[in-house]
Design a protein around this motif. Structure first.
Motif, PDB file in Angstrom:
ATOM      1  N   ARG A 243      -0.908 -62.229  -2.541  1.00 53.21           N
ATOM      2  CA  ARG A 243      -0.262 -63.082  -1.533  1.00 53.21           C
ATOM      3  C   ARG A 243       0.665 -64.103  -2.196  1.00 53.21           C
ATOM      4  O   ARG A 243       0.730 -65.270  -1.796  1.00 53.21           O
ATOM      5  CB  ARG A 243      -1.315 -63.776  -0.650  1.00 53.21           C
ATOM      6  CG  ARG A 243      -2.243 -62.800   0.073  1.00 53.21           C
ATOM      7  CD  ARG A 243      -3.078 -63.471   1.163  1.00 53.21           C
ATOM      8  NE  ARG A 243      -3.829 -64.613   0.668  1.00 53.21           N
ATOM      9  CZ  ARG A 243      -4.970 -64.526  -0.010  1.00 53.21           C
ATOM     10  NH1 ARG A 243      -5.487 -63.332  -0.280  1.00 53.21           N
ATOM     11  NH2 ARG A 243      -5.596 -65.614  -0.420  1.00 53.21           N
ATOM     12  N   ILE A 244       1.389 -63.637  -3.213  1.00 52.98           N
ATOM     13  CA  ILE A 244       2.423 -64.443  -3.859  1.00 52.98           C
ATOM     14  C   ILE A 244       3.765 -63.965  -3.335  1.00 52.98           C
ATOM     15  O   ILE A 244       4.134 -62.803  -3.489  1.00 52.98           O
ATOM     16  CB  ILE A 244       2.367 -64.303  -5.399  1.00 52.98           C
ATOM     17  CG1 ILE A 244       1.072 -64.914  -5.933  1.00 52.98           C
ATOM     18  CG2 ILE A 244       3.579 -64.950  -6.056  1.00 52.98           C
ATOM     19  CD1 ILE A 244       0.852 -64.712  -7.414  1.00 52.98           C
ATOM     20  N   ASP A 245       4.486 -64.854  -2.693  1.00 52.77           N
ATOM     21  CA  ASP A 245       5.763 -64.508  -2.068  1.00 52.77           C
ATOM     22  C   ASP A 245       6.822 -64.314  -3.157  1.00 52.77           C
ATOM     23  O   ASP A 245       7.120 -65.223  -3.919  1.00 52.77           O
ATOM     24  CB  ASP A 245       6.187 -65.615  -1.109  1.00 52.77           C
ATOM     25  CG  ASP A 245       7.434 -65.237  -0.323  1.00 52.77           C
ATOM     26  OD1 ASP A 245       7.674 -64.023  -0.144  1.00 52.77           O
ATOM     27  OD2 ASP A 245       8.177 -66.144   0.095  1.00 52.77           O
ATOM     28  N   TRP A 246       7.398 -63.109  -3.216  1.00 55.58           N
ATOM     29  CA  TRP A 246       8.422 -62.807  -4.218  1.00 55.58           C
ATOM     30  C   TRP A 246       9.603 -62.141  -3.523  1.00 55.58           C
ATOM     31  O   TRP A 246       9.748 -60.923  -3.547  1.00 55.58           O
ATOM     32  CB  TRP A 246       7.841 -61.903  -5.296  1.00 55.58           C
ATOM     33  CG  TRP A 246       8.748 -61.676  -6.470  1.00 55.58           C
ATOM     34  CD1 TRP A 246      10.009 -62.166  -6.671  1.00 55.58           C
ATOM     35  CD2 TRP A 246       8.450 -60.871  -7.615  1.00 55.58           C
ATOM     36  NE1 TRP A 246      10.517 -61.734  -7.859  1.00 55.58           N
ATOM     37  CE2 TRP A 246       9.582 -60.943  -8.470  1.00 55.58           C
ATOM     38  CE3 TRP A 246       7.347 -60.106  -8.000  1.00 55.58           C
ATOM     39  CZ2 TRP A 246       9.640 -60.262  -9.681  1.00 55.58           C
ATOM     40  CZ3 TRP A 246       7.404 -59.438  -9.203  1.00 55.58           C
ATOM     41  CH2 TRP A 246       8.528 -59.512 -10.042  1.00 55.58           C
ATOM     42  N   PRO A 247      10.452 -62.925  -2.895  1.00 59.13           N
ATOM     43  CA  PRO A 247      11.634 -62.354  -2.236  1.00 59.13           C
ATOM     44  C   PRO A 247      12.524 -61.631  -3.247  1.00 59.13           C
ATOM     45  O   PRO A 247      12.569 -61.994  -4.424  1.00 59.13           O
ATOM     46  CB  PRO A 247      12.345 -63.587  -1.659  1.00 59.13           C
ATOM     47  CG  PRO A 247      11.306 -64.651  -1.609  1.00 59.13           C
ATOM     48  CD  PRO A 247      10.383 -64.381  -2.761  1.00 59.13           C
ATOM     49  N   HIS A 248      13.246 -60.629  -2.808  1.00 59.92           N
ATOM     50  CA  HIS A 248      14.065 -59.831  -3.711  1.00 59.92           C
ATOM     51  C   HIS A 248      15.201 -60.647  -4.327  1.00 59.92           C
ATOM     52  O   HIS A 248      15.690 -60.310  -5.411  1.00 59.92           O
ATOM     53  CB  HIS A 248      14.617 -58.600  -2.990  1.00 59.92           C
ATOM     54  CG  HIS A 248      13.605 -57.509  -2.844  1.00 59.92           C
ATOM     55  ND1 HIS A 248      13.302 -56.623  -3.852  1.00 59.92           N
ATOM     56  CD2 HIS A 248      12.797 -57.177  -1.805  1.00 59.92           C
ATOM     57  CE1 HIS A 248      12.365 -55.779  -3.455  1.00 59.92           C
ATOM     58  NE2 HIS A 248      12.040 -56.085  -2.208  1.00 59.92           N
ATOM     59  N   HIS A 249      15.618 -61.726  -3.659  1.00 65.18           N
ATOM     60  CA  HIS A 249      16.709 -62.519  -4.225  1.00 65.18           C
ATOM     61  C   HIS A 249      16.210 -63.534  -5.257  1.00 65.18           C
ATOM     62  O   HIS A 249      17.017 -64.198  -5.908  1.00 65.18           O
ATOM     63  CB  HIS A 249      17.449 -63.263  -3.102  1.00 65.18           C
ATOM     64  CG  HIS A 249      16.619 -64.350  -2.456  1.00 65.18           C
ATOM     65  ND1 HIS A 249      15.738 -64.082  -1.416  1.00 65.18           N
ATOM     66  CD2 HIS A 249      16.539 -65.689  -2.697  1.00 65.18           C
ATOM     67  CE1 HIS A 249      15.146 -65.212  -1.046  1.00 65.18           C
ATOM     68  NE2 HIS A 249      15.609 -66.192  -1.805  1.00 65.18           N
ATOM     69  N   VAL A 250      14.874 -63.650  -5.410  1.00 67.89           N
ATOM     70  CA  VAL A 250      14.302 -64.588  -6.391  1.00 67.89           C
ATOM     71  C   VAL A 250      14.066 -63.852  -7.703  1.00 67.89           C
ATOM     72  O   VAL A 250      13.411 -62.801  -7.727  1.00 67.89           O
ATOM     73  CB  VAL A 250      12.985 -65.196  -5.871  1.00 67.89           C
ATOM     74  CG1 VAL A 250      12.323 -66.054  -6.946  1.00 67.89           C
ATOM     75  CG2 VAL A 250      13.251 -66.016  -4.618  1.00 67.89           C
ATOM     76  N   SER A 251      14.600 -64.398  -8.785  1.00 64.45           N
ATOM     77  CA  SER A 251      14.450 -63.740 -10.083  1.00 64.45           C
ATOM     78  C   SER A 251      13.021 -63.854 -10.586  1.00 64.45           C
ATOM     79  O   SER A 251      12.266 -64.750 -10.193  1.00 64.45           O
ATOM     80  CB  SER A 251      15.403 -64.364 -11.112  1.00 64.45           C
ATOM     81  OG  SER A 251      14.954 -65.659 -11.483  1.00 64.45           O
ATOM     82  N   TYR A 252      12.672 -62.958 -11.468  1.00 69.74           N
ATOM     83  CA  TYR A 252      11.353 -62.982 -12.105  1.00 69.74           C
ATOM     84  C   TYR A 252      11.136 -64.320 -12.811  1.00 69.74           C
ATOM     85  O   TYR A 252      10.073 -64.930 -12.711  1.00 69.74           O
ATOM     86  CB  TYR A 252      11.276 -61.816 -13.090  1.00 69.74           C
ATOM     87  CG  TYR A 252      10.110 -61.849 -14.056  1.00 69.74           C
ATOM     88  CD1 TYR A 252       8.847 -61.433 -13.654  1.00 69.74           C
ATOM     89  CD2 TYR A 252      10.289 -62.259 -15.371  1.00 69.74           C
ATOM     90  CE1 TYR A 252       7.776 -61.431 -14.542  1.00 69.74           C
ATOM     91  CE2 TYR A 252       9.231 -62.259 -16.264  1.00 69.74           C
ATOM     92  CZ  TYR A 252       7.981 -61.847 -15.842  1.00 69.74           C
ATOM     93  OH  TYR A 252       6.939 -61.852 -16.730  1.00 69.74           O
ATOM     94  N   VAL A 253      12.150 -64.799 -13.534  1.00 70.46           N
ATOM     95  CA  VAL A 253      12.030 -66.060 -14.283  1.00 70.46           C
ATOM     96  C   VAL A 253      11.767 -67.221 -13.342  1.00 70.46           C
ATOM     97  O   VAL A 253      10.892 -68.059 -13.584  1.00 70.46           O
ATOM     98  CB  VAL A 253      13.299 -66.309 -15.122  1.00 70.46           C
ATOM     99  CG1 VAL A 253      13.255 -67.699 -15.758  1.00 70.46           C
ATOM    100  CG2 VAL A 253      13.442 -65.251 -16.203  1.00 70.46           C
TER     101      VAL A 253
END
Length: 489
Positions: A297-307
């Motif tokens: 349940r960690i929000d990781w939108p595609h526009h947010v970089s891994y870093v």
């Protein structure tokens, strides 16, 4: 980088010692140094090859775990009118080890220092690694002295490297330095560690690099027995690591400009980044990481970089800690890449550093660093590398890969042995844990992290809740197999 303090003492540790002895036999770790190599080390300790340049007026300090005696690096930090000056002295192993002789051959057999709870298997005899070659306080030592000038933002503006005599004034440790910096009582050469470290961290984020601050298990001796705990890195750990990264990046730059060298490379498979062809086989790691983020349940939108995602996580949150642990999978696949003749390799960068980089700051404990120093000294002097260095380049990647695999196996097995011994009389007991990994092909198998005692073991059960706290029952603790297992309670 900080090293684990893993020690075992006293008769009560007999089961651990027996298991560790068996482990060393299985790994084929070297025993005593051959007589010829030991004799060479004794002679070299008495009469090393000393440089003419004297830098003993610079008040260097070392920063290591308290029990460390094999001190590779010493530091001095100062301000310049337009920025900073980093002086980084690296133990000069070549002042003691002659190429082609018995001691050199033994170093190539050992490759790196191995750390076990009950003893250390050193790369070089301790008369050198913890004595004549170590940058111990109040001892004059031959060193490879890096001088790196930075601007006010921490960017490199000039690099010099030469052989020099140096003298450390103080042996410092991370907790003490952190305390003094936080209290505002650190003298400027130490206080600047934070200022320069933070500047370099900002540049790391800017170029897309990432340092994973994952809590690690460590074994410590306590009242003639042993215990496991988790050690969360201090900010001072990271600031000091930035100086090592800075030097490794400077070394890679010199090698690439000279046209001969050996880099530490890692293909990029990060979301949003270019993935070289040789990395395509590892793209599954990225997809798996995204699935893990969703499960946690960690929000990781595609526009947010891994870093950007990593830098926003809090290791005190069990879900975030579990995800950070999984992120280490993207660091697998690093290798040593030699090149010569002015032709750079197809891949010159290390994905986690996000820049060309090489290992050069730990020659007492890692074989390749001695060669890196010689390559950089030759580059600055405008001459070809020594023949013994060029001749070794092609074999070093294989030697280092074998040594790294042995070291990683030894480290994990040591922890598992101590875990099993600590828990062997507690089979059936229930503990508080957190599932930090679930096998995507066999979802009934996973990994659980128990906070007290600080153990990590396999767990088997239906519907394992990734990233969630749960009560777990110990079902196996076998020191002979270095194995522990749990099931949901």
């Amino acid at each position: 980088m900080p090293r684990r303090e893993i020690r075992v003492t006293g008769a009560a540790e007999a089961p651990v010692r027996a298991a560790l002895t068996a482990l060393r036999a299985t790994l084929g770790t070297p025993g005593r140094f051959p007589p010829e190599a030991a004799a060479e080390a004794e002679r070299a300790a008495r009469a090393p090859v000393l440089p003419s340049y004297d830098a003993t007026d610079i008040p260097f300090f070392t920063l290591d775990p308290p029990a460390s005696a094999d001190l590779d690096q010493a530091t001095h930090l100062s301000r310049r009118r337009t920025g900073y000056r980093v002086r980084y002295a690296i133990a000069d192993v070549a002042a003691f080890v002659a190429p082609g002789e018995a001691l050199d051959a033994e170093a190539h057999r050992r490759v790196n220092t191995l750390y076990f709870p009950d003893e250390k298997v050193p790369l070089h005899p301790t008369v050198l690694s913890e004595g004549a070659a170590s940058l111990l306080p109040d001892r004059t030592r031959p060193a490879v002295l890096w001088t790196i000038d930075l601007d006010a933002e921490g960017r490199t503006t000039a690099v010099d490297v030469r052989r020099a005599l140096v003298r450390s004034r103080a042996k410092l440790h991370y907790a003490g330095v952190q305390k003094d910096i936080d209290a505002g009582t650190a003298e400027e050469p130490v206080a600047l560690l934070e200022e320069i470290g933070r500047a370099r961290e900002r540049l790391e984020a800017e170029r897309g690099g990432i340092s994973l601050d994952v809590p690690e298990q460590q074994i410590t001796e306590h009242d003639h027995t042993y215990e496991l705990s988790y050690r969360a890195p201090l900010p001072a750990d990271g600031w000091n690591a930035q100086l090592s990264l800075l030097t490794g990046m400077a070394a890679a730059g010199l090698m690439l400009a000279q046209g001969t060298g050996i880099l530490r490379t890692l293909p990029s498979v990060l979301p949003g980044g270019a993935a070289p062809a040789q990395a395509n086989g590892r793209l599954g790691d990225v997809a798996r990481l995204r699935r893990t983020a969703a499960a946690l349940r960690i929000d990781w939108p595609h526009h947010v970089s891994y870093v950007a995602l990593i830098r926003g996580l809090d290791q005190r949150d069990p879900r975030h800690a579990a995800f950070l642990q999984e992120c280490t999978t993207l660091l697998r696949g690093a290798r040593y890449t030699p090149f010569r003749g002015g032709v750079p390799p197809a891949l010159t960068t290390h994905a986690a550093v996000a820049a060309p980089y090489t290992h050069c700051t730990a020659p007492l404990r890692r074989l390749v660093d001695r060669y890196s120093s010689e390559l950089c000294l030759a580059a600055v002097a405008g001459r070809a590398p020594p023949e013994w260095v060029s001749a070794a380049l092609d074999a070093l990647p294989r030697e280092m890969a074998e040594g790294a695999q042995r070291a990683a196996t030894a480290e994990r097995a040591c922890v598992e042995i101590v875990e099993a011994v600590l828990l062997k009389d507690r089979v059936g007991d229930v503990f508080d844990g957190c599932v930090v990994d679930v096998d995507e092909h066999r979802p009934t198998l996973g990994t659980v992290q128990v906070r007290t005692p600080a153990v990590i073991g396999r767990i088997e059960g239906e519907r394992l809740p990734l990233g969630e706290r749960l009560r777990v029952r110990l079902t196996e603790a076998d020191p002979a197999k270095a194995s522990i297992a749990f099931t949901p309670a």
